[in-house]
Design a protein around this motif. Structure first.
Motif, short mmCIF file in Angstrom:
data_model
loop_
_atom_site.label_atom_id
_atom_site.label_comp_id
_atom_site.label_asym_id
_atom_site.label_seq_id
_atom_site.Cartn_x
_atom_site.Cartn_y
_atom_site.Cartn_z
N GLU A 188 -10.91 -0.63 -10.56
CA GLU A 188 -11.32 -2.03 -10.45
C GLU A 188 -11.76 -2.31 -9.02
O GLU A 188 -11.16 -1.80 -8.07
CB GLU A 188 -10.17 -2.98 -10.80
N LEU A 189 -12.80 -3.12 -8.88
CA LEU A 189 -13.27 -3.51 -7.56
C LEU A 189 -13.76 -4.95 -7.64
O LEU A 189 -14.73 -5.24 -8.32
CB LEU A 189 -14.38 -2.57 -7.09
N ASP A 190 -13.03 -5.85 -6.98
CA ASP A 190 -13.37 -7.27 -7.00
C ASP A 190 -13.76 -7.72 -5.59
O ASP A 190 -13.14 -7.30 -4.61
CB ASP A 190 -12.18 -8.12 -7.47
N ILE B 220 -13.34 -10.61 1.08
CA ILE B 220 -12.11 -9.93 0.65
C ILE B 220 -12.45 -8.99 -0.49
O ILE B 220 -13.02 -9.40 -1.50
CB ILE B 220 -11.03 -10.94 0.21
N ILE B 221 -12.12 -7.72 -0.30
CA ILE B 221 -12.40 -6.69 -1.31
C ILE B 221 -11.07 -6.20 -1.87
O ILE B 221 -10.20 -5.75 -1.11
CB ILE B 221 -13.17 -5.51 -0.70
N ARG B 222 -10.90 -6.32 -3.17
CA ARG B 222 -9.68 -5.85 -3.83
C ARG B 222 -10.02 -4.63 -4.67
O ARG B 222 -10.89 -4.67 -5.53
CB ARG B 222 -9.10 -6.95 -4.71
N CYS B 223 -9.31 -3.52 -4.43
CA CYS B 223 -9.48 -2.29 -5.20
C CYS B 223 -8.18 -1.99 -5.93
O CYS B 223 -7.10 -2.10 -5.33
CB CYS B 223 -9.86 -1.12 -4.31
N ALA B 224 -8.26 -1.59 -7.18
CA ALA B 224 -7.06 -1.25 -7.95
C ALA B 224 -7.30 0.04 -8.72
O ALA B 224 -8.43 0.36 -9.10
CB ALA B 224 -6.72 -2.38 -8.93
#
Length: 229
Positions: free
Chosen positions: A148-150, A160-164
């Motif tokens: 996931e990449l938001d 803001i980059i969120r990686c899961a």
């Protein structure tokens, strides 16, 4: 000027002031400036010019690892009162509070993730697509791709980059056995992003002034925060 705008600005100022006072009460010295930004998903506080005498001496001796360990350990004690105040003031629920520090630039960030029933979808702008491609390119360098990449943009200067879902199976196994061996990779990722900062500057059409990185291995999620001039 609308009443809602004034109210929002007052809330941001109140949060910045509160965080600054809490830091001063704990460390005996507060930051020169705190600046708060808010989106539906995040509350982020940019902290500038804050260093105690012992931290300064450690940085002068290039023992940043010790300075960071001390700073983070003490800051954790402030998590509960800061989270409670944010939730009460903004009428939100926070899932997690994070911190990261850049001792070379004497800056830092507090990042709070807000509970959402549904995650806000990414914008499909050209800028976001180019950022996604560049982040994927950076990830390939370390032979992993997040599931996931938001991307979230607050105003015109905060990204803001969120990686899961980025941990490799062997890394997850080592972590489950209590072997925290990923700090070296964290340092390489930080160095690589800084070395390639001009690529991100070109995409955002701005000069990125600060990059912060946060890893939560328990949840297999990471965050990168870009502050532009």
């Amino acid at each position: 000027m609308s009443r809602s705008y004034i109210t929002k600005q007052e809330e941001l100022t109140q949060i910045s002031s509160y965080v600054s006072k809490q830091i001063k009460s704990k460390f005996g010295k507060g930051p020169e400036t705190c600046f708060t930004s808010i989106s539906e998903q995040y509350i982020v506080v940019h902290i500038k010019k804050f260093m105690t005498k012992i931290e300064y001496e450690l940085v002068e001796k290039e023992d940043i690892e010790t300075a960071e360990r001390i700073r983070k350990s003490i800051m954790v004690d402030l998590y509960d009162p800061i989270q409670e105040t944010l939730e009460e003031l903004l009428c939100v629920r926070i899932t997690q509070l994070y911190q990261d520090w850049n001792f070379q630039k004497n800056t830092g960030v507090l990042l709070a993730e807000v509970v959402q029933e549904e995650r806000t979808p990414n914008q499909n702008s050209l800028e976001f697509m180019l950022l996604r491609n560049e982040i994927s390119r950076q990830s390939e360098f370390y032979q992993y791709q997040p599931k996931e990449l938001d991307l979230t943009k607050i105003g015109s200067t905060v990204y803001i980059i969120r990686c899961a879902g980025y941990l490799l199976p062997i890394e997850r196994l080592l972590l489950e056995k209590g072997m925290h061996i990923l700090s070296e990779r964290e340092n390489r990722v930080r160095h690589n992003y800084i070395a390639n900062i001009k690529r991100f500057n070109k995409i955002t059409n701005k000069e990125i002034d600060d990059i912060f990185m946060i890893w939560n291995y328990d949840k297999d999620v990471s965050y990168k925060v870009f502050y532009c001039k």
